[in-house]
Design a protein around this motif. Structure first.
Motif, PDB file in Angstrom:
ATOM      1  N   ALA A 178       0.838  -1.162  -0.137  1.00 18.71           N
ATOM      2  CA  ALA A 178      -0.020   0.093  -0.102  1.00 18.71           C
ATOM      3  C   ALA A 178       0.971   1.385   0.026  1.00 18.71           C
ATOM      4  CB  ALA A 178      -0.948   0.252   1.305  1.00 18.71           C
ATOM      5  N   PHE A 179       0.661   2.143  -0.824  1.00 19.28           N
ATOM      6  CA  PHE A 179       1.372   3.425  -0.799  1.00 19.28           C
ATOM      7  C   PHE A 179       0.573   4.226  -1.659  1.00 19.28           C
ATOM      8  CE2 PHE A 179       4.480   6.251  -3.077  1.00 19.28           C
ATOM      9  CZ  PHE A 179       5.301   6.538  -1.869  1.00 19.28           C
ATOM     10  N   HIS A 180       0.299   5.675  -1.122  1.00 17.44           N
ATOM     11  CA  HIS A 180      -0.472   6.627  -1.742  1.00 17.44           C
ATOM     12  C   HIS A 180       0.128   8.027  -1.089  1.00 17.44           C
ATOM     13  CE1 HIS A 180      -3.282   7.369   1.222  1.00 17.44           C
ATOM     14  NE2 HIS A 180      -3.861   6.090   1.414  1.00 17.44           N
ATOM     15  N   MET A 181      -0.567   9.003  -1.586  1.00 17.82           N
ATOM     16  CA  MET A 181      -0.115  10.553  -1.328  1.00 17.82           C
ATOM     17  C   MET A 181      -0.104  10.886   0.302  1.00 17.82           C
ATOM     18  SD  MET A 181      -1.817  12.875  -4.284  1.00 17.82           S
ATOM     19  CE  MET A 181      -3.331  12.559  -4.042  1.00 17.82           C
ATOM     20  N   MET A 182      -1.031  10.166   0.759  1.00 15.02           N
ATOM     21  CA  MET A 182      -1.307  10.226   2.165  1.00 15.02           C
ATOM     22  C   MET A 182      -0.960   9.205   3.209  1.00 15.02           C
ATOM     23  SD  MET A 182      -4.831  12.483   2.347  1.00 15.02           S
ATOM     24  CE  MET A 182      -4.666  12.834   4.192  1.00 15.02           C
ATOM     25  N   HIS A 183      -0.182   7.960   2.568  1.00 21.11           N
ATOM     26  CA  HIS A 183       0.557   6.877   2.984  1.00 21.11           C
ATOM     27  C   HIS A 183       1.517   6.627   2.407  1.00 21.11           C
ATOM     28  CE1 HIS A 183       0.658   2.985   5.052  1.00 21.11           C
ATOM     29  NE2 HIS A 183       0.485   2.527   3.981  1.00 21.11           N
ATOM     30  N   GLN A 184       3.030   7.447   2.724  1.00 21.28           N
ATOM     31  CA  GLN A 184       4.059   7.253   2.043  1.00 21.28           C
ATOM     32  C   GLN A 184       5.138   6.483   2.866  1.00 21.28           C
ATOM     33  OE1 GLN A 184       5.247  11.373   1.065  1.00 21.28           O
ATOM     34  NE2 GLN A 184       3.319  11.968   0.862  1.00 21.28           N
ATOM     35  N   ASN A 185       4.839   5.772   3.916  1.00 17.75           N
ATOM     36  CA  ASN A 185       6.102   5.234   4.778  1.00 17.75           C
ATOM     37  C   ASN A 185       6.667   3.830   4.146  1.00 17.75           C
ATOM     38  OD1 ASN A 185       3.877   3.523   4.927  1.00 17.75           O
ATOM     39  ND2 ASN A 185       3.926   3.436   7.460  1.00 17.75           N
ATOM     40  N   ALA A 186       6.031   3.550   2.930  1.00 20.19           N
ATOM     41  CA  ALA A 186       6.804   2.354   2.239  1.00 20.19           C
ATOM     42  C   ALA A 186       8.137   2.973   1.571  1.00 20.19           C
ATOM     43  CB  ALA A 186       6.042   1.803   1.322  1.00 20.19           C
ATOM     44  N   LEU A 203       1.968  -2.136  -6.578  1.00 19.73           N
ATOM     45  CA  LEU A 203       1.407  -1.060  -5.683  1.00 19.73           C
ATOM     46  C   LEU A 203      -0.074  -1.114  -5.644  1.00 19.73           C
ATOM     47  CD1 LEU A 203       4.311  -0.573  -5.597  1.00 19.73           C
ATOM     48  CD2 LEU A 203       3.969   1.710  -5.474  1.00 19.73           C
ATOM     49  N   MET A 204      -0.660  -0.874  -4.358  1.00 23.72           N
ATOM     50  CA  MET A 204      -2.129  -0.895  -4.599  1.00 23.72           C
ATOM     51  C   MET A 204      -2.526   0.582  -3.764  1.00 23.72           C
ATOM     52  SD  MET A 204      -3.096  -3.574  -1.460  1.00 23.72           S
ATOM     53  CE  MET A 204      -2.157  -3.914  -0.020  1.00 23.72           C
ATOM     54  N   PHE A 205      -3.715   0.599  -3.925  1.00 26.38           N
ATOM     55  CA  PHE A 205      -4.398   1.858  -2.910  1.00 26.38           C
ATOM     56  C   PHE A 205      -4.045   3.160  -3.602  1.00 26.38           C
ATOM     57  CE2 PHE A 205      -4.112  -1.424   0.411  1.00 26.38           C
ATOM     58  CZ  PHE A 205      -5.382  -1.593   0.678  1.00 26.38           C
ATOM     59  N   ALA A 206      -3.532   3.459  -4.631  1.00 30.20           N
ATOM     60  CA  ALA A 206      -3.206   4.706  -5.087  1.00 30.20           C
ATOM     61  C   ALA A 206      -4.285   5.726  -5.186  1.00 30.20           C
ATOM     62  CB  ALA A 206      -2.684   4.893  -6.628  1.00 30.20           C
ATOM     63  N   VAL A 207      -5.394   5.176  -5.381  1.00 29.07           N
ATOM     64  CA  VAL A 207      -6.586   6.190  -5.216  1.00 29.07           C
ATOM     65  C   VAL A 207      -7.759   5.942  -4.162  1.00 29.07           C
ATOM     66  CG1 VAL A 207      -8.882   6.875  -6.678  1.00 29.07           C
ATOM     67  CG2 VAL A 207      -6.524   7.280  -7.511  1.00 29.07           C
ATOM     68  N   ARG A 208      -8.145   4.557  -4.183  1.00 29.35           N
ATOM     69  CA  ARG A 208      -8.936   3.687  -3.358  1.00 29.35           C
ATOM     70  C   ARG A 208     -10.220   4.977  -3.191  1.00 29.35           C
ATOM     71  NH1 ARG A 208      -9.233  -1.470  -2.351  1.00 29.35           N
ATOM     72  NH2 ARG A 208      -9.382  -1.834  -0.107  1.00 29.35           N
ATOM     73  N   ASN A 209     -10.889   4.933  -1.870  1.00 26.96           N
ATOM     74  CA  ASN A 209     -11.834   5.856  -1.821  1.00 26.96           C
ATOM     75  C   ASN A 209     -11.591   7.288  -1.556  1.00 26.96           C
ATOM     76  OD1 ASN A 209     -14.362   4.720  -2.000  1.00 26.96           O
ATOM     77  ND2 ASN A 209     -14.503   3.964  -0.040  1.00 26.96           N
ATOM     78  N   ILE A 210     -10.284   7.503  -0.849  1.00 27.17           N
ATOM     79  CA  ILE A 210      -9.906   8.701  -0.209  1.00 27.17           C
ATOM     80  C   ILE A 210      -9.581   9.725  -1.357  1.00 27.17           C
ATOM     81  CG2 ILE A 210      -7.375   8.308  -0.027  1.00 27.17           C
ATOM     82  CD1 ILE A 210      -7.524   9.441   2.590  1.00 27.17           C
ATOM     83  N   ARG A 216     -14.921  11.337   1.498  1.00 29.33           N
ATOM     84  CA  ARG A 216     -13.895  10.530   2.320  1.00 29.33           C
ATOM     85  C   ARG A 216     -12.805  11.193   2.865  1.00 29.33           C
ATOM     86  NH1 ARG A 216     -16.094   5.095   2.495  1.00 29.33           N
ATOM     87  NH2 ARG A 216     -14.476   4.740   4.026  1.00 29.33           N
ATOM     88  N   LEU A 217     -12.047  12.181   1.728  1.00 26.76           N
ATOM     89  CA  LEU A 217     -10.812  12.953   2.169  1.00 26.76           C
ATOM     90  C   LEU A 217     -11.247  13.843   3.064  1.00 26.76           C
ATOM     91  CD1 LEU A 217      -8.102  13.670   1.465  1.00 26.76           C
ATOM     92  CD2 LEU A 217      -9.249  15.375  -0.458  1.00 26.76           C
ATOM     93  N   ALA A 218     -12.552  14.387   2.972  1.00 26.20           N
ATOM     94  CA  ALA A 218     -12.993  15.604   4.013  1.00 26.20           C
ATOM     95  C   ALA A 218     -12.854  14.933   5.315  1.00 26.20           C
ATOM     96  CB  ALA A 218     -14.232  16.144   3.728  1.00 26.20           C
ATOM     97  N   ALA A 219     -13.499  13.748   5.600  1.00 26.39           N
ATOM     98  CA  ALA A 219     -13.698  12.899   6.746  1.00 26.39           C
ATOM     99  C   ALA A 219     -12.532  12.414   7.382  1.00 26.39           C
ATOM    100  CB  ALA A 219     -14.708  11.589   6.625  1.00 26.39           C
ATOM    101  N   ALA A 220     -11.503  12.100   6.503  1.00 25.54           N
ATOM    102  CA  ALA A 220     -10.040  11.632   6.956  1.00 25.54           C
ATOM    103  C   ALA A 220      -9.240  13.041   7.428  1.00 25.54           C
ATOM    104  CB  ALA A 220      -9.467  11.122   5.916  1.00 25.54           C
ATOM    105  N   LEU A 307       2.266  10.754   7.871  1.00 24.79           N
ATOM    106  CA  LEU A 307       1.100   9.883   8.123  1.00 24.79           C
ATOM    107  C   LEU A 307       1.499   8.516   7.779  1.00 24.79           C
ATOM    108  CD1 LEU A 307      -1.601  12.163   6.593  1.00 24.79           C
ATOM    109  CD2 LEU A 307      -0.744  12.171   8.871  1.00 24.79           C
ATOM    110  N   ALA A 308       0.646   7.733   8.519  1.00 25.50           N
ATOM    111  CA  ALA A 308       0.673   6.136   8.198  1.00 25.50           C
ATOM    112  C   ALA A 308      -0.890   5.481   8.453  1.00 25.50           C
ATOM    113  CB  ALA A 308       1.567   5.385   8.928  1.00 25.50           C
ATOM    114  N   GLY A 309      -1.110   4.667   7.434  1.00 21.70           N
ATOM    115  CA  GLY A 309      -2.528   4.013   7.796  1.00 21.70           C
ATOM    116  C   GLY A 309      -3.827   4.876   7.283  1.00 21.70           C
ATOM    117  N   VAL A 310      -3.603   6.005   6.605  1.00 25.28           N
ATOM    118  CA  VAL A 310      -4.784   6.762   6.145  1.00 25.28           C
ATOM    119  C   VAL A 310      -5.194   6.087   5.021  1.00 25.28           C
ATOM    120  CG1 VAL A 310      -5.548   9.005   5.420  1.00 25.28           C
ATOM    121  CG2 VAL A 310      -3.696   8.875   7.297  1.00 25.28           C
ATOM    122  N   GLY A 311      -6.749   5.971   4.859  1.00 21.73           N
ATOM    123  CA  GLY A 311      -7.407   6.011   3.492  1.00 21.73           C
ATOM    124  C   GLY A 311      -7.152   4.292   3.015  1.00 21.73           C
TER     125      GLY A 311
END
Ligand SMILES: NC(=O)c1ccc[n+]([C@@H]2O[C@H](COP(=O)([O-])OP(=O)(O)OC[C@H]3O[C@@H](n4cnc5c(N)ncnc54)[C@H](OP(=O)(O)O)[C@@H]3O)[C@@H](O)[C@H]2O)c1
Length: 324
Positions: A178-186, A203-210, A216-220, A307-311
């Motif tokens: 998992a790697f994306h704009m708000m989960h970059q710890n890989a 790589l998974m989760f590039a977009v997902r719901n967030i 979903r972005l606003a809630a996060a 950040l880690a584990g968002v979205g």
């Protein structure tokens, strides 16, 4: 299309890989028919994508099997997965082999290119490496799979603890991360080791719901500002990621999300999931576009690099399977 060598597998894989699970499941998850899903896979292949990632639990293996009938088998890289509950004990090996046999039947093929254990949690890793992998390596000798892979559990393993072990073991030629704009710890925890050990990465989760649903972005952002992990101004902003959309930058947030992941050193194949033919085309175009402007990448890292584990929300719940 552009192609990369998928680590030590030596497979030539398209940089864009079709994810046949997630929320969309090729459209089956959003009300489309099987015929539409088959057409979507064929459209993807026509655009040069050769890597298709499915899984027994997605219910899309038969669709993939149908779609690849019209192309020579060695033109496609088929990745599928077996989900094995942690409590299985010694029978986990039999269950994995039975899952492989069933996947071959569903896909209508004699072998899969990458056979992955699905959503392995850190606590299930010993079972995966000590019990299941030896049985699957015997199936490999029979020609039923070419390479073994393992996929991480997403929301329950945001620090990549399972993959940190897997990339050192020499058994798993491919890992899904998992790697994306708000989960970059890989970037710090995983990619230096996959590069050093020549482990292929999906790589998974590039977009997902967030990044596909503004609410979903606003809630996060509300949660992250409430917990003090992000400045308050971000939750108050009407378009918090709007800075990414500009002349010379991305045209949309989803485009920015795919471009951000694609150019990360250590990223081999970026999976994208969709049931929408228009999204399919724009996503492939995004994955073939240049990196985001340096200034935008610097802001993303400065704002969200800690950040880690968002979205990483799962699309549906299965006991022990946290991301699908
Ligand atoms: N642990 C695991 O093994 C695991 C876990 C998760 C995922 N995966 C794999 O990774 C793949 C990718 O994950 P994902 O399917 O969540 O993919 P993703 O590309 O991160 O997100 C897909 C979501 O974004 C939407 N979307 C895609 N393109 C869009 C666009 N251009 N504009 C607006 N919305 C867009 C899709 O809806 P539309 O249908 O409307 O386009 C879908 O809801 C999965 O399919 C699966 O193969 C594996």
């Amino acid at each position: 299309m552009e192609y990369v060598t998928l680590g030590r597998t030596g497979l030539s894989a398209s940089v864009a890989g079709l994810g046949c699970g997630g929320f969309s499941r090729l459209g089956l998850g959003t009300g489309k028919s099987e015929a539409e899903a088959v057409a979507l896979v064929r459209q993807t292949l026509d655009l040069g994508v050769n890597l298709l990632d499915t899984a027994s639990v997605y219910g899309t293996e038969a669709v993939v099997g149908q779609a690849i009938k019209t192309v020579p088998r060695d033109n496609v890289v088929i990745a599928t997965k077996a989900w094995i509950p942690r409590r299985e004990g010694r029978s986990a090996a039999e269950r994995a082999v039975a899952s492989l046999e069933n996947s071959l039947k569903q896909l209508g093929t004699d072998y899969v290119d990458i056979f992955q254990l699905h959503g392995v949690s850190p606590g299930a890793y010993d079972q995966a490496s000590d019990v299941i992998a030896p049985a699957l390596l015997r199936e490999r000798e029979k020609g039923k799979l070419r390479f073994l892979g393992v996929t991480e559990a997403g929301s329950s393993d945001p620090e990549h603890a399972m993959v940190e072990r897997a990339v050192e073991d020499g058994v798993w030629d491919v890992v899904m991360i998992a790697f994306h704009m708000m989960h970059q710890n890989a970037r710090a925890k995983v990619f230096p080791r996959t590069i050093a050990n020549r482990v292929g990465t999906l790589l998974m989760f590039a977009v997902r719901n967030i990044f596909s649903r503004p609410e979903r972005l606003a809630a996060a952002l509300r949660e992250l500002t409430a917990s003090g992990q992000l400045p308050r101004s971000l939750a108050d902003a009407s378009d918090p990621l709007g800075f990414l959309v500009h002349e010379g930058g991305a045209a949309t947030i989803t485009e920015a999300a795919y471009r951000f992941v694609r150019h990360e050193p250590g990223a081999d194949v970026v999976l994208f999931g969709t049931g929408n033919p228009d999204h399919l085309e724009t996503n492939i175009a995004a994955l073939l576009a240049p990196p985001l402007p340096l200034a935008d990448r610097q802001i993303l890292t400065k704002l969200f690099g800690h950040l880690a584990g968002v979205g990483l929300d799962p699309p549906y719940s299965m006991p022990g399977l946290n991301s699908a």
